[in-house]
Write a protein that holds these residues in place. Sequence first.
Motif, PDB file in Angstrom:
ATOM      1  N   ARG A  14      36.689  71.235  25.807  1.00 36.77           N
ATOM      2  CA  ARG A  14      36.081  70.975  27.051  1.00 36.77           C
ATOM      3  C   ARG A  14      36.380  69.634  27.618  1.00 36.77           C
ATOM      4  O   ARG A  14      36.620  69.480  28.695  1.00 36.77           O
ATOM      5  N   MET A  15      36.248  68.692  26.325  1.00 36.48           N
ATOM      6  CA  MET A  15      36.450  67.360  26.960  1.00 36.48           C
ATOM      7  C   MET A  15      37.979  66.942  27.434  1.00 36.48           C
ATOM      8  O   MET A  15      38.017  66.120  28.161  1.00 36.48           O
ATOM      9  N   SER A  16      38.610  67.753  26.849  1.00 35.73           N
ATOM     10  CA  SER A  16      40.180  67.208  27.056  1.00 35.73           C
ATOM     11  C   SER A  16      40.358  67.839  28.684  1.00 35.73           C
ATOM     12  O   SER A  16      41.437  67.150  29.107  1.00 35.73           O
ATOM     13  N   ARG A  17      39.801  68.453  29.316  1.00 35.93           N
ATOM     14  CA  ARG A  17      39.843  69.147  30.592  1.00 35.93           C
ATOM     15  C   ARG A  17      39.835  67.681  31.685  1.00 35.93           C
ATOM     16  O   ARG A  17      40.335  67.633  32.675  1.00 35.93           O
ATOM     17  N   PHE A  18      38.857  66.922  31.248  1.00 37.24           N
ATOM     18  CA  PHE A  18      38.383  65.702  31.879  1.00 37.24           C
ATOM     19  C   PHE A  18      39.244  64.760  31.728  1.00 37.24           C
ATOM     20  O   PHE A  18      39.440  64.020  30.536  1.00 37.24           O
ATOM     21  N   ASP A  19      39.613  64.220  32.966  1.00 29.86           N
ATOM     22  CA  ASP A  19      40.377  62.747  32.804  1.00 29.86           C
ATOM     23  C   ASP A  19      39.431  61.744  33.075  1.00 29.86           C
ATOM     24  O   ASP A  19      38.872  61.718  34.064  1.00 29.86           O
ATOM     25  N   ALA A  20      39.473  60.630  32.394  1.00 27.76           N
ATOM     26  CA  ALA A  20      38.593  59.532  32.665  1.00 27.76           C
ATOM     27  C   ALA A  20      39.146  58.755  33.663  1.00 27.76           C
ATOM     28  O   ALA A  20      40.421  58.593  33.850  1.00 27.76           O
ATOM     29  N   PRO A  21      38.327  58.284  34.445  1.00 26.71           N
ATOM     30  CA  PRO A  21      38.823  57.543  35.932  1.00 26.71           C
ATOM     31  C   PRO A  21      39.358  56.233  35.502  1.00 26.71           C
ATOM     32  O   PRO A  21      38.930  55.736  34.485  1.00 26.71           O
ATOM     33  N   PRO A  22      40.357  55.999  36.099  1.00 28.13           N
ATOM     34  CA  PRO A  22      41.298  54.619  35.512  1.00 28.13           C
ATOM     35  C   PRO A  22      40.074  53.315  35.897  1.00 28.13           C
ATOM     36  O   PRO A  22      39.589  53.312  36.811  1.00 28.13           O
ATOM     37  N   ARG A  23      40.185  52.424  34.962  1.00 28.08           N
ATOM     38  CA  ARG A  23      39.482  51.340  35.163  1.00 28.08           C
ATOM     39  C   ARG A  23      39.992  50.551  36.149  1.00 28.08           C
ATOM     40  O   ARG A  23      41.207  50.077  36.041  1.00 28.08           O
ATOM     41  N   ARG A  24      39.422  49.927  36.863  1.00 29.29           N
ATOM     42  CA  ARG A  24      39.819  48.833  38.029  1.00 29.29           C
ATOM     43  C   ARG A  24      39.483  47.653  37.560  1.00 29.29           C
ATOM     44  O   ARG A  24      38.506  47.309  37.008  1.00 29.29           O
ATOM     45  N   ARG A  25      40.582  46.693  37.549  1.00 26.56           N
ATOM     46  CA  ARG A  25      40.392  45.141  37.198  1.00 26.56           C
ATOM     47  C   ARG A  25      39.780  44.715  38.272  1.00 26.56           C
ATOM     48  O   ARG A  25      39.860  44.837  39.332  1.00 26.56           O
ATOM     49  N   ARG A  26      38.638  43.982  37.970  1.00 26.97           N
ATOM     50  CA  ARG A  26      37.835  43.216  38.958  1.00 26.97           C
ATOM     51  C   ARG A  26      38.650  42.119  39.421  1.00 26.97           C
ATOM     52  O   ARG A  26      39.403  41.462  38.657  1.00 26.97           O
ATOM     53  N   SER A  27      38.514  41.904  40.568  1.00 29.38           N
ATOM     54  CA  SER A  27      39.407  40.621  41.023  1.00 29.38           C
ATOM     55  C   SER A  27      38.248  39.483  40.958  1.00 29.38           C
ATOM     56  O   SER A  27      37.248  39.240  41.085  1.00 29.38           O
ATOM     57  N   HIS A  28      39.328  38.552  40.355  1.00 28.75           N
ATOM     58  CA  HIS A  28      38.440  37.165  39.955  1.00 28.75           C
ATOM     59  C   HIS A  28      38.827  36.178  40.827  1.00 28.75           C
ATOM     60  O   HIS A  28      39.221  34.902  40.571  1.00 28.75           O
ATOM     61  N   VAL A  29      38.400  36.217  42.241  1.00 28.18           N
ATOM     62  CA  VAL A  29      38.706  35.493  43.029  1.00 28.18           C
ATOM     63  C   VAL A  29      37.966  34.333  42.996  1.00 28.18           C
ATOM     64  O   VAL A  29      38.536  33.193  43.136  1.00 28.18           O
ATOM     65  N   TRP A  30      36.767  34.481  42.984  1.00 32.21           N
ATOM     66  CA  TRP A  30      35.661  33.494  43.111  1.00 32.21           C
ATOM     67  C   TRP A  30      36.046  32.641  41.812  1.00 32.21           C
ATOM     68  O   TRP A  30      35.999  31.258  41.640  1.00 32.21           O
ATOM     69  N   ARG A  31      36.285  33.006  40.428  1.00 33.11           N
ATOM     70  CA  ARG A  31      36.650  32.335  39.059  1.00 33.11           C
ATOM     71  C   ARG A  31      37.949  31.711  39.582  1.00 33.11           C
ATOM     72  O   ARG A  31      38.061  30.265  39.173  1.00 33.11           O
ATOM     73  N   ARG A  32      38.807  32.149  39.948  1.00 35.59           N
ATOM     74  CA  ARG A  32      40.119  31.303  40.322  1.00 35.59           C
ATOM     75  C   ARG A  32      40.003  30.272  41.422  1.00 35.59           C
ATOM     76  O   ARG A  32      40.511  29.149  41.289  1.00 35.59           O
ATOM     77  N   LEU A  33      39.201  30.491  42.476  1.00 34.17           N
ATOM     78  CA  LEU A  33      38.899  29.586  43.259  1.00 34.17           C
ATOM     79  C   LEU A  33      37.964  28.328  42.796  1.00 34.17           C
ATOM     80  O   LEU A  33      38.469  27.047  42.787  1.00 34.17           O
ATOM     81  N   ALA A  34      37.166  28.772  41.771  1.00 32.41           N
ATOM     82  CA  ALA A  34      36.275  27.620  41.141  1.00 32.41           C
ATOM     83  C   ALA A  34      37.384  26.673  40.282  1.00 32.41           C
ATOM     84  O   ALA A  34      37.210  25.599  40.290  1.00 32.41           O
ATOM     85  N   VAL A  35      38.234  27.570  39.477  1.00 38.72           N
ATOM     86  CA  VAL A  35      39.161  26.553  38.603  1.00 38.72           C
ATOM     87  C   VAL A  35      39.930  25.848  39.483  1.00 38.72           C
ATOM     88  O   VAL A  35      40.356  24.606  39.321  1.00 38.72           O
TER      89      VAL A  35
END
Length: 106
Positions: A14-35
């Motif tokens: 039963r569990m094999s019928r469900f596909d896990a949603p793809p993980r979205r990488r969070r945008s690290h805009v604030w971290r890059r801006l701070a660096v």
Amino acid sequence: DDIDLQLKQVFDERMSRFDAPPRRRRSHVWRRLAVGVATVSLIFAGAAFATDVNTVAAANGAECAHAFAKLDIWVRSHAGELAIRHQPDGGEHHPNVIADGGCQGH
């Protein structure tokens, strides 16, 4: 055994019928801006410090000295040991520091 193999097999099917949603990488805009801001700030602070060291050394007649002698003059001037600071029209020269710094003819 605590595991019912048939129940486990049904569950897995039963569990094999469900596909896990793809993980979205969070945008690290604030971290890059701070660096980026921190890096630019460090660069400008270093340039301002180097300019101040050169200005104090030149005001004390050690414009041709090597970096460590200039830094020594800067430290002494900010510790209050030198009579003149930031005054390019002349002032008390410190022959020992200047001569040790590699300046000739002072």
